[in-house]
Design an enzyme around this catalytic site. Structure first.
Site, PDB file in Angstrom:
ATOM      1  N   GLY A  73       0.804  -1.227   0.000  1.00 16.25           N
ATOM      2  CA  GLY A  73       0.000   0.000   0.000  1.00 16.25           C
ATOM      3  C   GLY A  73       0.833   1.270   0.000  1.00 16.25           C
ATOM      4  N   SER A  76       2.752   5.115  -5.279  1.00 17.96           N
ATOM      5  CA  SER A  76       3.753   4.307  -5.980  1.00 17.96           C
ATOM      6  C   SER A  76       4.662   5.110  -6.918  1.00 17.96           C
ATOM      7  CB  SER A  76       3.061   3.191  -6.768  1.00 17.96           C
ATOM      8  OG  SER A  76       2.257   3.769  -7.770  1.00 17.96           O
ATOM      9  N   SER A 112      11.512  -0.141  -3.120  1.00 17.07           N
ATOM     10  CA  SER A 112      11.602   0.140  -4.554  1.00 17.07           C
ATOM     11  C   SER A 112      13.046   0.408  -4.947  1.00 17.07           C
ATOM     12  CB  SER A 112      10.754   1.377  -4.868  1.00 17.07           C
ATOM     13  OG  SER A 112      11.039   1.861  -6.161  1.00 17.07           O
ATOM     14  N   ASN A 113      13.320   0.199  -6.217  1.00 18.59           N
ATOM     15  CA  ASN A 113      14.649   0.573  -6.750  1.00 18.59           C
ATOM     16  C   ASN A 113      14.919   2.062  -6.527  1.00 18.59           C
ATOM     17  OD1 ASN A 113      14.292   2.100  -9.621  1.00 18.59           O
ATOM     18  ND2 ASN A 113      12.641   0.601  -9.394  1.00 18.59           N
ATOM     19  N   HIS A 114      13.843   2.858  -6.341  1.00 18.98           N
ATOM     20  CA  HIS A 114      14.032   4.304  -6.178  1.00 18.98           C
ATOM     21  C   HIS A 114      14.605   4.681  -4.810  1.00 18.98           C
ATOM     22  CE1 HIS A 114      12.487   4.755 -10.133  1.00 18.98           C
ATOM     23  NE2 HIS A 114      11.474   3.969  -9.800  1.00 18.98           N
ATOM     24  N   TYR A 141       9.539  10.113  -2.977  1.00 18.04           N
ATOM     25  CA  TYR A 141       9.032   8.732  -2.990  1.00 18.04           C
ATOM     26  C   TYR A 141      10.149   7.752  -2.597  1.00 18.04           C
ATOM     27  CZ  TYR A 141       7.743   4.274  -5.230  1.00 18.04           C
ATOM     28  OH  TYR A 141       7.514   2.955  -5.495  1.00 18.04           O
TER      29      TYR A 141
HETATM   30  C1  15L Z   1       8.373   2.060  -8.881  1.00 17.66           C
HETATM   31  O1  15L Z   1       8.741   2.099  -7.707  1.00 17.66           O
HETATM   32  C2  15L Z   1       6.971   2.395  -9.240  1.00 17.66           C
HETATM   33  O2  15L Z   1       6.054   2.051  -8.219  1.00 17.66           O
HETATM   34  C3  15L Z   1       6.539   1.792 -10.549  1.00 17.66           C
HETATM   35  O3  15L Z   1       5.353   2.438 -10.959  1.00 17.66           O
HETATM   36  C4  15L Z   1       7.617   1.872 -11.636  1.00 17.66           C
HETATM   37  O4  15L Z   1       7.720   3.166 -12.062  1.00 17.66           O
HETATM   38  C5  15L Z   1       8.932   1.335 -11.099  1.00 17.66           C
HETATM   39  O5  15L Z   1       9.290   1.880  -9.852  1.00 17.66           O
HETATM   40  C6  15L Z   1      10.109   1.531 -12.064  1.00 17.66           C
HETATM   41  O6  15L Z   1      11.155   2.015 -11.642  1.00 17.66           O
HETATM   42  O7  15L Z   1       9.984   1.146 -13.222  1.00 17.66           O
END
Ligand code: 15L
Length: 274
Positions: A73, A76, A112-114, A141
């Site tokens: 949740g 994103s 996330s990769n971010h 994010y």
């Molecule tokens: C994420 O964290 C996002 O939630 C997803 O929508 C994509 O954008 C993904 O990363 C990504 O890096 O491709």
């Protein structure tokens, strides 16, 4: 008696892809989202709850009798700081506290990769970028995902909850551009990864990349393999269709060299298109 697995954000992109894939004999999926997930089909061992992860009372109720939580949740993509702070950071704190109070043994966190978006593929060793590489968030994010990982670590060390934080690449049906050829996690591999997280033998805290066995990957699969995640899909089968003549050209410019891709250049705090 069924094992109850609570999935937050169950009506999001990843949640919807996982619903049928995580169905198992002896398992009940409790699906929670701010948008009410579809009612169960006949014979489907599913319960649905319409609630926000920031709602403490609702989260407490949702955690009753739960063996494991898959926390997908939150927001994103990049967005205003106040929204990210509430949905992603405070939301994760609410989930972890509810898990602790209900005695939930395991939590899987959709990081996330971010959280590590500013790593450049030129600076990465041949063995690939480690899943627990020091954070280099690319957006607010991404910062929220770093905070999510920190909350997971805290609740493991304090209360012994088994926590796996997944630095997910791009979990969609198919890759769509050159970057996603290395960041892709197929839905089937996504389910394999979640099953591995739900079966880890020891309580621990770990960070794992959520990607497939892509030919073009530069993020290490080692931490995943250590918990029994053996991805089977490779985005390369889509490469010719996506890139045509340019199939072997390699990354073009910073958007394709940085782990976080275009997120690294998104204005901070602005609403981002999915
Ligand atoms: C994420 O964290 C996002 O939630 C997803 O929508 C994509 O954008 C993904 O990363 C990504 O890096 O491709």
């Amino acid at each position: 008696m069924s094992d109850v697995v609570l999935i937050t954000g169950a009506d999001g992109v990843v949640g919807r892809l996982m619903r049928a894939r995580l169905a198992r004999e002896g398992r009940l999926l409790r699906l929670l989202d701010v948008v009410r997930p579809e009612d169960p089909a006949e014979g489907e061992a599913v319960e649905v709850i319409e609630a926000s992860v920031t709602d403490e009372a609702a989260m407490r109720a949702a955690c009753e009798g739960v063996a494991a939580i898959i926390h997908l949740g939150g927001i994103s993509v990049e967005g205003p700081w106040a929204d990210i702070l509430s949905a992603n950071i405070d939301g994760t704190r609410v989930v972890m506290e509810a898990a602790r109070d209900a005695g939930v043994a395991r939590v899987v966190l959709a990081s996330s990769n971010h959280a590590a978006g500013f790593y450049d593929l030129d600076d990465v060793p041949d063995v690939g970028l480690a899943a627990d590489a020091f954070p280099r968030p690319d957006t607010y994010y991404g910062v929220s995902k770093v905070a999510m990982e920190a909350l997971g670590s805290l609740f493991h060390d304090r209360y012994g909850i088994d926590v796996t934080a997944l630095r997910i690449g791009s979990c969609f049906e198919k890759p769509w551009d050159r970057r996603s050829l290395w960041t892709w996690m197929s839905p089937d591999d996504g389910a394999r990864l979640l099953e591995a997280c739900l079966a880890t033998p020891e309580p621990g805290f770990r960070v794992v990349w959520g990607i497939s066995r892509n030919t073009r990957r530069w993020w290490s699969l080692e931490a995943g393999e250590a918990i029994g995640y053996h991805p089977q899909d490779d985005s390369e089968i889509f490469a010719a269709e996506l890139l045509g003549e340019a199939i072997d050209d390699g990354p073009q410019g910073p958007e394709e060299r940085l782990a976080g891709g275009k997120f690294c250049f998104t204005p901070l705090g602005e609403h981002q298109q999915k």
